[in-house]
Design a protein around this motif. Sequence first.
Motif, PDB file in Angstrom:
ATOM      1  N   ASP A   9       0.842  -1.194   0.000  1.00  0.00           N
ATOM      2  CA  ASP A   9       0.000   0.000   0.000  1.00  0.00           C
ATOM      3  C   ASP A   9       0.880   1.248   0.000  1.00  0.00           C
ATOM      4  N   GLY A  10       0.606   2.158  -0.918  1.00  0.00           N
ATOM      5  CA  GLY A  10       1.330   3.421  -0.992  1.00  0.00           C
ATOM      6  C   GLY A  10       2.570   3.402  -1.871  1.00  0.00           C
ATOM      7  N   ASP A  11       2.928   2.261  -2.451  1.00  0.00           N
ATOM      8  CA  ASP A  11       4.116   2.182  -3.310  1.00  0.00           C
ATOM      9  C   ASP A  11       3.944   3.036  -4.559  1.00  0.00           C
ATOM     10  N   ARG A  12       5.070   3.613  -5.018  1.00  0.00           N
ATOM     11  CA  ARG A  12       5.096   4.335  -6.294  1.00  0.00           C
ATOM     12  C   ARG A  12       6.019   3.564  -7.234  1.00  0.00           C
ATOM     13  N   VAL A  13       5.449   2.995  -8.269  1.00  0.00           N
ATOM     14  CA  VAL A  13       6.208   2.269  -9.281  1.00  0.00           C
ATOM     15  C   VAL A  13       6.770   3.296 -10.258  1.00  0.00           C
ATOM     16  N   GLU A  14       8.069   3.220 -10.488  1.00  0.00           N
ATOM     17  CA  GLU A  14       8.728   4.156 -11.404  1.00  0.00           C
ATOM     18  C   GLU A  14       9.331   3.374 -12.564  1.00  0.00           C
ATOM     19  N   ILE A  15       9.024   3.815 -13.756  1.00  0.00           N
ATOM     20  CA  ILE A  15       9.589   3.217 -14.963  1.00  0.00           C
ATOM     21  C   ILE A  15      10.675   4.171 -15.435  1.00  0.00           C
ATOM     22  N   TYR A  16      11.903   3.670 -15.502  1.00  0.00           N
ATOM     23  CA  TYR A  16      13.040   4.523 -15.851  1.00  0.00           C
ATOM     24  C   TYR A  16      13.322   4.435 -17.340  1.00  0.00           C
ATOM     25  N   ARG A  17      13.469   5.584 -17.965  1.00  0.00           N
ATOM     26  CA  ARG A  17      13.781   5.593 -19.392  1.00  0.00           C
ATOM     27  C   ARG A  17      15.284   5.421 -19.575  1.00  0.00           C
ATOM     28  N   PRO A  18      15.678   4.893 -20.708  1.00  0.00           N
ATOM     29  CA  PRO A  18      17.111   4.702 -20.948  1.00  0.00           C
ATOM     30  C   PRO A  18      17.847   6.041 -20.981  1.00  0.00           C
ATOM     31  N   LEU A  19      19.066   6.037 -20.481  1.00  0.00           N
ATOM     32  CA  LEU A  19      19.881   7.245 -20.524  1.00  0.00           C
ATOM     33  C   LEU A  19      20.338   7.486 -21.954  1.00  0.00           C
ATOM     34  N   LEU A  20      20.323   8.742 -22.366  1.00  0.00           N
ATOM     35  CA  LEU A  20      20.805   9.076 -23.698  1.00  0.00           C
ATOM     36  C   LEU A  20      22.327   9.038 -23.750  1.00  0.00           C
ATOM     37  N   LEU A  21      22.946   9.362 -22.607  1.00  0.00           N
ATOM     38  CA  LEU A  21      24.397   9.394 -22.522  1.00  0.00           C
ATOM     39  C   LEU A  21      24.804   8.916 -21.139  1.00  0.00           C
ATOM     40  N   ASP A  22      25.752   8.030 -21.081  1.00  0.00           N
ATOM     41  CA  ASP A  22      26.267   7.530 -19.816  1.00  0.00           C
ATOM     42  C   ASP A  22      26.839   8.700 -19.003  1.00  0.00           C
ATOM     43  N   PRO A  23      26.473   8.854 -17.720  1.00  0.00           N
ATOM     44  CA  PRO A  23      26.957   9.982 -16.923  1.00  0.00           C
ATOM     45  C   PRO A  23      28.483  10.087 -16.883  1.00  0.00           C
ATOM     46  N   LYS A  24      29.172   8.966 -16.804  1.00  0.00           N
ATOM     47  CA  LYS A  24      30.644   9.007 -16.799  1.00  0.00           C
ATOM     48  C   LYS A  24      31.178   9.532 -18.125  1.00  0.00           C
ATOM     49  N   GLU A  25      30.590   9.057 -19.212  1.00  0.00           N
ATOM     50  CA  GLU A  25      31.004   9.507 -20.537  1.00  0.00           C
ATOM     51  C   GLU A  25      30.699  10.994 -20.714  1.00  0.00           C
ATOM     52  N   ASN A  26      29.584  11.446 -20.189  1.00  0.00           N
ATOM     53  CA  ASN A  26      29.213  12.852 -20.266  1.00  0.00           C
ATOM     54  C   ASN A  26      30.237  13.730 -19.536  1.00  0.00           C
ATOM     55  N   ARG A  27      30.689  13.311 -18.346  1.00  0.00           N
ATOM     56  CA  ARG A  27      31.711  14.062 -17.605  1.00  0.00           C
ATOM     57  C   ARG A  27      33.022  14.122 -18.382  1.00  0.00           C
ATOM     58  N   ARG A  28      33.430  12.974 -18.951  1.00  0.00           N
ATOM     59  CA  ARG A  28      34.661  12.949 -19.759  1.00  0.00           C
ATOM     60  C   ARG A  28      34.561  13.911 -20.930  1.00  0.00           C
ATOM     61  N   LYS A  29      33.408  13.915 -21.574  1.00  0.00           N
ATOM     62  CA  LYS A  29      33.192  14.799 -22.728  1.00  0.00           C
ATOM     63  C   LYS A  29      33.322  16.269 -22.313  1.00  0.00           C
ATOM     64  N   ARG A  30      32.698  16.631 -21.180  1.00  0.00           N
ATOM     65  CA  ARG A  30      32.781  18.019 -20.708  1.00  0.00           C
ATOM     66  C   ARG A  30      34.211  18.396 -20.350  1.00  0.00           C
ATOM     67  N   LEU A  31      34.940  17.486 -19.690  1.00  0.00           N
ATOM     68  CA  LEU A  31      36.331  17.763 -19.334  1.00  0.00           C
ATOM     69  C   LEU A  31      37.196  17.936 -20.569  1.00  0.00           C
ATOM     70  N   ASN A  32      36.987  17.115 -21.573  1.00  0.00           N
ATOM     71  CA  ASN A  32      37.746  17.242 -22.825  1.00  0.00           C
ATOM     72  C   ASN A  32      37.450  18.565 -23.524  1.00  0.00           C
ATOM     73  N   GLU A  33      36.184  18.973 -23.499  1.00  0.00           N
ATOM     74  CA  GLU A  33      35.809  20.243 -24.113  1.00  0.00           C
ATOM     75  C   GLU A  33      36.458  21.422 -23.386  1.00  0.00           C
ATOM     76  N   ARG A  34      36.504  21.359 -22.050  1.00  0.00           N
ATOM     77  CA  ARG A  34      37.150  22.422 -21.280  1.00  0.00           C
ATOM     78  C   ARG A  34      38.647  22.455 -21.536  1.00  0.00           C
ATOM     79  N   ALA A  35      39.249  21.288 -21.670  1.00  0.00           N
ATOM     80  CA  ALA A  35      40.705  21.213 -21.905  1.00  0.00           C
ATOM     81  C   ALA A  35      41.069  21.808 -23.252  1.00  0.00           C
ATOM     82  N   ARG A  36      40.200  21.736 -24.209  1.00  0.00           N
ATOM     83  CA  ARG A  36      40.474  22.292 -25.535  1.00  0.00           C
ATOM     84  C   ARG A  36      40.368  23.803 -25.589  1.00  0.00           C
ATOM     85  N   LYS A  37      39.711  24.393 -24.610  1.00  0.00           N
ATOM     86  CA  LYS A  37      39.498  25.865 -24.616  1.00  0.00           C
ATOM     87  C   LYS A  37      40.690  26.613 -24.136  1.00  0.00           C
TER      88      LYS A  37
END
Length: 99
Positions: A71-99
Motif C-alpha cells: 500500500d502506498g508504493d510508487r512504481v517508477e519506470i526509468y527511461r534509458p539514458l541518452l548518454l552515460d553519466p561518466k562519458e558525459n563528464r569525460r566529454k565536458r572535461l575534454n571540451e574544457r581542456a580544448r578551450k
Amino acid sequence: MDRVIDQIEVEVAYALPHRQFLKRFYVPSGTTIEQAITLSGIQNIFTEIDLEKQKIGIFSKLTKRETILQDGDRVEIYRPLLLDPKENRRKRLNERARK
C-alpha cells in the motif's frame, strides 16, 4: 473512489523531458509491479515502454517486475539514458581542456 479492504493504493510514474505520467489507483492486494503497470494503461500512451529492457523501481530503488506491491508504493519506470553519466563528464572535461 471507494476503497475495498483487500485493495491497496499505488502509483505508476514515468517521465520524459517534457511530459510525465502519474496515475494513482487501487489494485488488489498481491498485485505485482508488472500487473500494476498493465492496469495503469501507461503502455497505451507511451508505446515505447519495453518492460523487458527498461529498469523499474519503487521510490528510486531498482526492483523486479514480479515484486508484490505494498500500500502506498510508487512504481517508477526509468527511461534509458541518452548518454552515460561518466562519458558525459569525460566529454565536458575534454571540451574544457580544448578551450
